[in-house]
Design a protein around this motif. Sequence first.
Motif, mmCIF file in Angstrom:
data_model
loop_
_atom_site.group_PDB
_atom_site.id
_atom_site.type_symbol
_atom_site.label_atom_id
_atom_site.label_comp_id
_atom_site.label_asym_id
_atom_site.label_seq_id
_atom_site.Cartn_x
_atom_site.Cartn_y
_atom_site.Cartn_z
ATOM 1 N N TYR A 75 0.839 -1.204 0.000
ATOM 2 C CA TYR A 75 0.000 0.000 0.000
ATOM 3 C C TYR A 75 0.873 1.253 0.000
ATOM 4 O O TYR A 75 0.596 2.226 -0.715
ATOM 5 N N GLU A 109 -4.773 4.171 -9.087
ATOM 6 C CA GLU A 109 -5.684 4.526 -8.000
ATOM 7 C C GLU A 109 -6.690 3.411 -7.748
ATOM 8 O O GLU A 109 -7.074 3.156 -6.595
ATOM 9 N N ARG A 110 -7.109 2.727 -8.818
ATOM 10 C CA ARG A 110 -8.012 1.590 -8.655
ATOM 11 C C ARG A 110 -7.319 0.476 -7.872
ATOM 12 O O ARG A 110 -7.901 -0.145 -6.978
ATOM 13 N N ARG A 113 -7.151 1.344 -4.199
ATOM 14 C CA ARG A 113 -8.420 1.088 -3.514
ATOM 15 C C ARG A 113 -8.593 -0.390 -3.216
ATOM 16 O O ARG A 113 -9.083 -0.772 -2.147
ATOM 17 N N GLU A 114 -8.186 -1.244 -4.172
ATOM 18 C CA GLU A 114 -8.311 -2.687 -3.966
ATOM 19 C C GLU A 114 -7.392 -3.169 -2.842
ATOM 20 O O GLU A 114 -7.765 -4.021 -2.031
ATOM 21 N N ASP A 117 -9.052 -2.214 0.303
ATOM 22 C CA ASP A 117 -10.143 -3.134 0.652
ATOM 23 C C ASP A 117 -9.602 -4.402 1.300
ATOM 24 O O ASP A 117 -10.177 -4.923 2.269
#
Length: 482
Positions: A75, A109-110, A113-114, A117
């Motif tokens: 991350y 950016e996707r 986000r994953e 999550d």
Amino acid sequence: MPDSEDPKQASSNDLRNSQFGGGLINAGTVNAGQIGGDIYNIHLGQQTAASVNSVQSENQRKRSQSERDSLEKAYTLQSQKIANLRTALVIESDVTRKFQHEQQLQEEERTLRELGDKLDAIEQQLQASDNSGLEIDIGIYVERPPIEDKCYKAIVQTGALVRIKAPQKMGKTLLLEKILDSARQQSYQTAKLDLQLADIDILANLKTFLQWLCVDVADSLELEPQLDKHWQEVFGLNKNCTRYFQKYLLSITDTPLILAIDNFERLFDYPEIFPQFCLLLRGWYEAAKQGDKIGNIWKKLRLVVVHSTEAYPSLDTNHSPFNVGLAIELPEFNLQQVVDLAKQHKLGLLKEQSLSRLMELVGGHPYLMHQAITSLRDATRTLRSANTHLESQPVGLEELLGLASTEQGIFSDHLRQQLWNLQHNPLLELGYKKVVMSNTPTRLDTEVAFKLHSLGLVKFVGNDCICSCDLYSQYFSNRLGR
């Protein structure tokens, strides 16, 4: 309870030569979905008549922690990569290359986000494991009079609503289990809904959530769901859920039903669900006051709502379940209750002076005190197996106190999780840094203050905040004060 599904598979990203910790990681192509391996589900069941949630095995917990560490590094790398792309996008003047940067930025950016999550999913697993830590010894419970007696008396009243509020790891779930056990002794039906275990898909919309509620309660009562029979699309969603309870769950027996909802604050982040569900619960509570046939049906329903913060979204006072019923706020243990906890762990050798020293470190925080006493108990048992002559001084107390705020201490996992909570919310981190670096009570933004209180990191002094215990002050002044 339904099992949690695996988080979605994240896409592949090229992190070659990405910078982390001052060095280069020549990782080749890193698949975010593979970092740290698979995230395992926690299957929570019931233990004995107390219906206490089972706890992850120690090996699985260590594996989850390792996965979290790997995901955190990924991350961080991904965040740095996005920051570099944004910088490049600002200074790029070529239209074609600027378009390429924009497309790549959207993809990165996707992926971020994953990764987020997946981190959230594994943090929820570790949180569920930690919350169960107080329930390992199912025969151990420290009463905080007159709270228990108030709850037992309230729950036998028709149409009761009990609201239990306290920061995380204060023993809310244990109290809830005691209430449910008391209700079972009255031959009441019980159904417990733990929103911490609700899949993200369940919280996608109000219809899915309410149907999950109906099916889950029916399953707890060992009944067939019968949604097709009692759910009619011509009615609104709250009306359908109300009909299901009224015409099915509450009508097939004269026995009262206790519906307990744990970790209610999970819904605060779902604006489509939260206000409507609160309106529904308030409606059920008010329906029990009616003197007609329908009112007699709803009198059989008793509600217990458990949450860890006051910072819920604003509601019309006439639509809120948070201003009616019996409100219970769990306090920390006092010295006598800590003495009781030590005795239940068969640590009668612990003098009040030693317990007072522990309280100087962690206050009367139930979870932290439980960890400390359990550690001392285990050390004592180890020594007893080798030497039957034990001194009155508790085994390992000085070492425990000396290492408490370090990575070698018994609280390290808990402290690192709290640090993670702060680092992934910059406003909370900044606010808490002000608190731990100040020698006087600190005024914070209301929402920040309540969220820090929910995590158990601060106590309120009027409208200001102070660090909730010396352990947190030592640890976070070192970590955040750099």
